[in-house]
Scaffold this active site. Structure first.
Site, mmCIF file in Angstrom:
data_model
loop_
_atom_site.group_PDB
_atom_site.id
_atom_site.type_symbol
_atom_site.label_atom_id
_atom_site.label_comp_id
_atom_site.label_asym_id
_atom_site.label_seq_id
_atom_site.Cartn_x
_atom_site.Cartn_y
_atom_site.Cartn_z
ATOM 1 N N TYR A 132 43.906 76.541 51.950
ATOM 2 C CA TYR A 132 43.801 77.331 50.713
ATOM 3 C C TYR A 132 45.126 78.055 50.523
ATOM 4 O O TYR A 132 45.456 78.962 51.277
ATOM 5 C CB TYR A 132 42.624 78.288 50.864
ATOM 6 C CG TYR A 132 42.583 79.479 49.934
ATOM 7 C CD1 TYR A 132 42.858 79.354 48.568
ATOM 8 C CD2 TYR A 132 42.222 80.735 50.418
ATOM 9 C CE1 TYR A 132 42.800 80.456 47.736
ATOM 10 C CE2 TYR A 132 42.162 81.836 49.586
ATOM 11 C CZ TYR A 132 42.452 81.690 48.244
ATOM 12 O OH TYR A 132 42.396 82.780 47.423
ATOM 13 N N SER A 134 47.409 79.915 47.681
ATOM 14 C CA SER A 134 47.487 80.409 46.306
ATOM 15 C C SER A 134 48.615 81.419 46.255
ATOM 16 O O SER A 134 49.488 81.437 47.115
ATOM 17 C CB SER A 134 46.157 81.049 45.936
ATOM 18 O OG SER A 134 45.959 82.161 46.766
ATOM 19 N N ALA A 136 48.390 84.958 46.318
ATOM 20 C CA ALA A 136 48.261 86.056 47.272
ATOM 21 C C ALA A 136 47.746 85.628 48.635
ATOM 22 O O ALA A 136 47.948 86.333 49.613
ATOM 23 C CB ALA A 136 47.332 87.107 46.685
ATOM 24 N N GLU A 186 58.901 73.359 41.886
ATOM 25 C CA GLU A 186 58.538 71.946 42.022
ATOM 26 C C GLU A 186 59.395 71.073 41.118
ATOM 27 O O GLU A 186 59.887 70.015 41.516
ATOM 28 C CB GLU A 186 57.055 71.736 41.690
ATOM 29 C CG GLU A 186 56.684 70.265 41.689
ATOM 30 C CD GLU A 186 55.192 69.969 41.612
ATOM 31 O OE1 GLU A 186 54.440 70.824 41.101
ATOM 32 O OE2 GLU A 186 54.808 68.875 42.055
ATOM 33 N N MET A 357 38.731 65.571 69.273
ATOM 34 C CA MET A 357 39.696 66.599 69.644
ATOM 35 C C MET A 357 40.842 66.088 70.477
ATOM 36 O O MET A 357 41.888 66.692 70.539
ATOM 37 C CB MET A 357 39.007 67.679 70.462
ATOM 38 C CG MET A 357 38.569 68.854 69.680
ATOM 39 S SD MET A 357 37.934 70.066 70.810
ATOM 40 C CE MET A 357 39.402 70.606 71.638
ATOM 41 N N ASN A 359 42.674 63.798 70.080
ATOM 42 C CA ASN A 359 43.792 63.461 69.237
ATOM 43 C C ASN A 359 44.494 64.774 68.887
ATOM 44 O O ASN A 359 44.250 65.360 67.865
ATOM 45 C CB ASN A 359 43.201 62.852 67.965
ATOM 46 C CG ASN A 359 44.020 61.721 67.472
ATOM 47 O OD1 ASN A 359 45.159 61.534 67.918
ATOM 48 N ND2 ASN A 359 43.458 60.976 66.548
ATOM 49 N N GLY A 360 45.369 65.241 69.768
ATOM 50 C CA GLY A 360 46.015 66.546 69.577
ATOM 51 C C GLY A 360 46.812 66.596 68.287
ATOM 52 O O GLY A 360 47.038 65.580 67.648
ATOM 53 N N LYS A 393 52.939 63.283 77.934
ATOM 54 C CA LYS A 393 52.685 63.960 76.666
ATOM 55 C C LYS A 393 53.850 63.660 75.739
ATOM 56 O O LYS A 393 54.983 64.060 76.001
ATOM 57 C CB LYS A 393 52.573 65.461 76.911
ATOM 58 C CG LYS A 393 52.469 66.245 75.630
ATOM 59 C CD LYS A 393 52.175 67.694 75.883
ATOM 60 C CE LYS A 393 52.273 68.466 74.572
ATOM 61 N NZ LYS A 393 51.888 69.845 74.711
ATOM 62 N N ASP A 482 50.838 79.845 71.133
ATOM 63 C CA ASP A 482 49.742 79.036 70.593
ATOM 64 C C ASP A 482 48.499 79.200 71.461
ATOM 65 O O ASP A 482 47.932 78.219 71.945
ATOM 66 C CB ASP A 482 50.189 77.568 70.531
ATOM 67 C CG ASP A 482 49.224 76.709 69.727
ATOM 68 O OD1 ASP A 482 48.356 77.264 69.022
ATOM 69 O OD2 ASP A 482 49.341 75.467 69.784
#
Ligand SMILES: C[C@@H](O)[C@H](NC(=O)OP(=O)(O)OC[C@H]1O[C@@H](n2cnc3c(N)ncnc32)[C@H](O)[C@@H]1O)C(=O)O
Ligand SMILES: [Fe+2]
Length: 573
Positions: A132, A134, A136, A186, A357, A359-360, A393, A482
């Site tokens: 989402y 927008s 603000a 844009e 999951m 599939n990191g 990895k 993270d």
């Protein structure tokens, strides 16, 4: 059929609509355009006050022309927040008047939730991660059930300073462009000839756009040269680079949320979603990981009355109405505060979720070393009998972002991960052992355990263990960057105590600051909130452990709380 009237007017767009389960029956809109600068809350409110009467009249006329009568309306929905206070109050007052006039109940709708619900209505998405973006707000959310049939939209990541749209608008204003700047950025980006490096800031699941906006303004000033007549070209290049950087950040966090939750749908919502480049990037990311991408028609993306009416319809049917006394507005209303009672009960398939999951988000973990071409990459023979179990990895190429941004990030993060894993081990943190490195891949010890995500709810005291571990990390000035319950592995062995492994140090760095450590903890607490049963209990246990191993703990925990408040909608942000 249920029929609901909805009024939106949280910021620039005053818009009312009447909908039923299937479609929009009537609508009427008046748009505020600032004469100069950005949106002035009071001016916008005056605009809404001046036009709300005619908008409602026009709406009723269109509705009656279709053969309906006003008494067919079942309830009156309005945007309760978040938004600009003065605008919200006008809309709230108008809704109360219409509700009294029609003698029908009020429904107070969360604006962010409405952006999502309208997307679910107008596309085939069923259980997506929503990006989402927008003016603000900028958030990554997903619905999570807490008890049968009752849940909430959890915020997995969000901007910790300003919204993506506002950051674009702010930059555009500094370049002398009118409001809203997003669509113009844009347009100019399409004429670009060259990519200019700009700061890319993702911390865990959160992103930051303010520094990017400032850097873009600075780059424009520095690179424009009236003698060379290159002003238009520079503007195009900065717009292009801005989009490539900001959108890659947003898409990256969306992908992380997909990986963390095991969901396989993405829905795009909010005004910035009108941008075709962000759509293209999301589409690419989804295609590359086998997820489905959904985006509703443009008219349902920016602020619109239909989204409020439709969400009001769902809430009304679930019995979620308000008395006039309860119908106050709330400028800081967060989507995760809404008790969602209008969804069907979900049947979770944990095995399926764990499978997805693996599939990191940014790396693939190869357990089959031979097929990966281990020898070629590291110049030594693949696993022989004497070697411990290993995995490779590999940070895989992300086709959604520019190759320059992509390879730089992948190399940087691989190098960082190795350095910080080593550093963490030196400080006594349990992490996988490293056996080899290349540009984009690390060969390391395979940890046989379960992500904490799947064990902590059954054994909440592990949270204290987590606190102790992170306390030790922070006492040594290592920021993980993270911290989620997917990035910790709990390994239980029959003959020894269970061990908590910290993994995924790709976003780590060394820093001795309250702020960096506070953000680290904020990121983890967000995961507790979004993905676990008793977040408050987990936080308390974590804090207890954290205090035990780190003497500065209290000031960091306090800062984490302050950072959380910054994510809330602030007027004029
Ligand atoms: C609280 C509420 O009032 C607020 N609404 C809002 O910000 O309006 P919305 O219609 O969702 O988004 C407007 C933003 O969307 C940007 N925007 C519109 N078209 C764009 C485009 N093609 N490219 C980039 N940005 C675009 C505008 O520049 C502006 O910043 C929100 O949802 O946060
Ligand atoms: Fe909006």
């Amino acid at each position: 059929m249920t029929i609901i009237l909805g009024i939106e007017g949280t910021a620039w767009n005053l818009s009312a609509a009447i909908v039923n389960e299937d479609d929009v029956i009537a609508e009427s809109t008046r748009t505020y355009k600032p004469a100069a600068g950005g949106i002035h809350p009071r001016e916008a409110a005056q605009h809404h006050a001046a036009h709300v009467g005619e908008v409602i009249d026009e709406l009723f006329r269109a509705f009656e022309e279709k053969g309906y009568s006003r008494s067919d309306i079942d309830a009156v929905a309005f945007s309760k927040g978040p938004g600009l206070g003065p605008c919200l109050r006008i809309v709230g007052t108008a809704a109360r008047m219409v509700s009294l006039m029609l003698e029908k109940p009020l429904v107070g709708v969360n604006h962010c939730v409405a952006h999502i619900e309208v997307g679910l209505w107008k596309t085939d998405a069923t259980d997506p991660i929503t990006l989402y973006v927008s003016g603000a707000n900028s958030q990554v959310l997903a619905y999570e059930e807490n008890e049968p049939g009752i849940g909430a939209y959890r915020v997995f990541g969000e901007t910790l300073d300003i919204g993506l749209g506002n950051s674009l608008d702010k930059f555009a204003r500094s370049a002398g462009l009118p409001h809203p700047g997003g669509p113009l950025v844009e347009k100019y980006a399409k004429e670009a000839t060259e990519y200019i490096e700009l700061p890319y800031t993702v911390k865990g699941m959160d992103f930051f756009f303010s520094g990017l906006s400032t850097a873009a303004t600075r780059a424009l000033k520095e690179k424009s040269n009236p003698n060379k007549n290159n002003i238009d070209e520079t503007l195009a290049n900065v717009c292009y680079s801005y989009q490539e950087t900001a959108f890659a950040m947003a898409v990256e966090v969306t992908e992380r949320a997909l990986a963390h939750t095991g969901k396989n749908e993405v829905l795009l919502a909010g005004g910035v979603g009108a941008n075709s480049r962000i759509r293209e990037m999301l589409e690419q990311m989804c295609a590359d990981r086998g997820a489905k991408f959904f985006v509703p028609e443009k008219k349902f993306m920016g602020d619109n009355g239909a989204m409020i009416a439709y969400t009001g319809l769902l809430m009304f049917k679930a019995g979620d109405t308000l008395s006039v006394e309860e119908s106050y507005v709330d400028a800081g209303f967060r989507p995760d505060e809404v008790k969602v009672s209008w969804k069907e009960e979900k049947q979770k398939n944990r095995a399926e979720e764990i499978k997805k999951m693996q599939n990191g988000a940014e790396a693939v973990v190869h357990a089959e070393l031979k097929s990966y071409g281990f020898e070629k990459e590291f110049g030594v023979a693949a696993n022989d009998q004497n070697q411990p179990e290993m995995v490779v990895k590999e940070r895989i190429q992300k086709n959604y972002r520019l190759p320059q941004i992509d390879s730089k990030l992948r190399k940087e993060r691989t190098r960082t991960e190795v350095r910080m894993l080593t550093e963490a081990r030196r400080c006594g943190i349990t992490v996988p052992v490293i056996y080899g490195v290349s540009d984009y891949a690390i060969k390391m010890e395979q940890i046989q355990g379960l992500p904490l995500k799947f064990v902590i709810d059954e054994n909440e005291t592990i949270a204290e263990e987590v606190g102790k571990t992170i306390g030790k990390l922070h006492a040594n000035n290592i920021i993980h960057g993270d911290l989620t319950t997917s990035n910790m592995i709990y390994k239980q062995t029959p003959d020894s105590d269970a061990k908590l492994y910290l993994i995924d140090f790709g976003l780590s760095f060394s820093e001795n600051s309250v702020e960096a450590k506070g953000v680290d903890i904020h990121v983890l607490f967000q995961t507790f909130d979004s993905s676990h049963k008793n977040p408050e209990k987990l936080k308390d246990l974590f804090a207890a452990g954290y205090r035990k191993s780190y003497k500065e703990a209290d000031s960091i925990l306090k800062r984490a709380e302050e950072i959380k408040m910054r994510g809330r909608y602030i007027e004029g942000k």
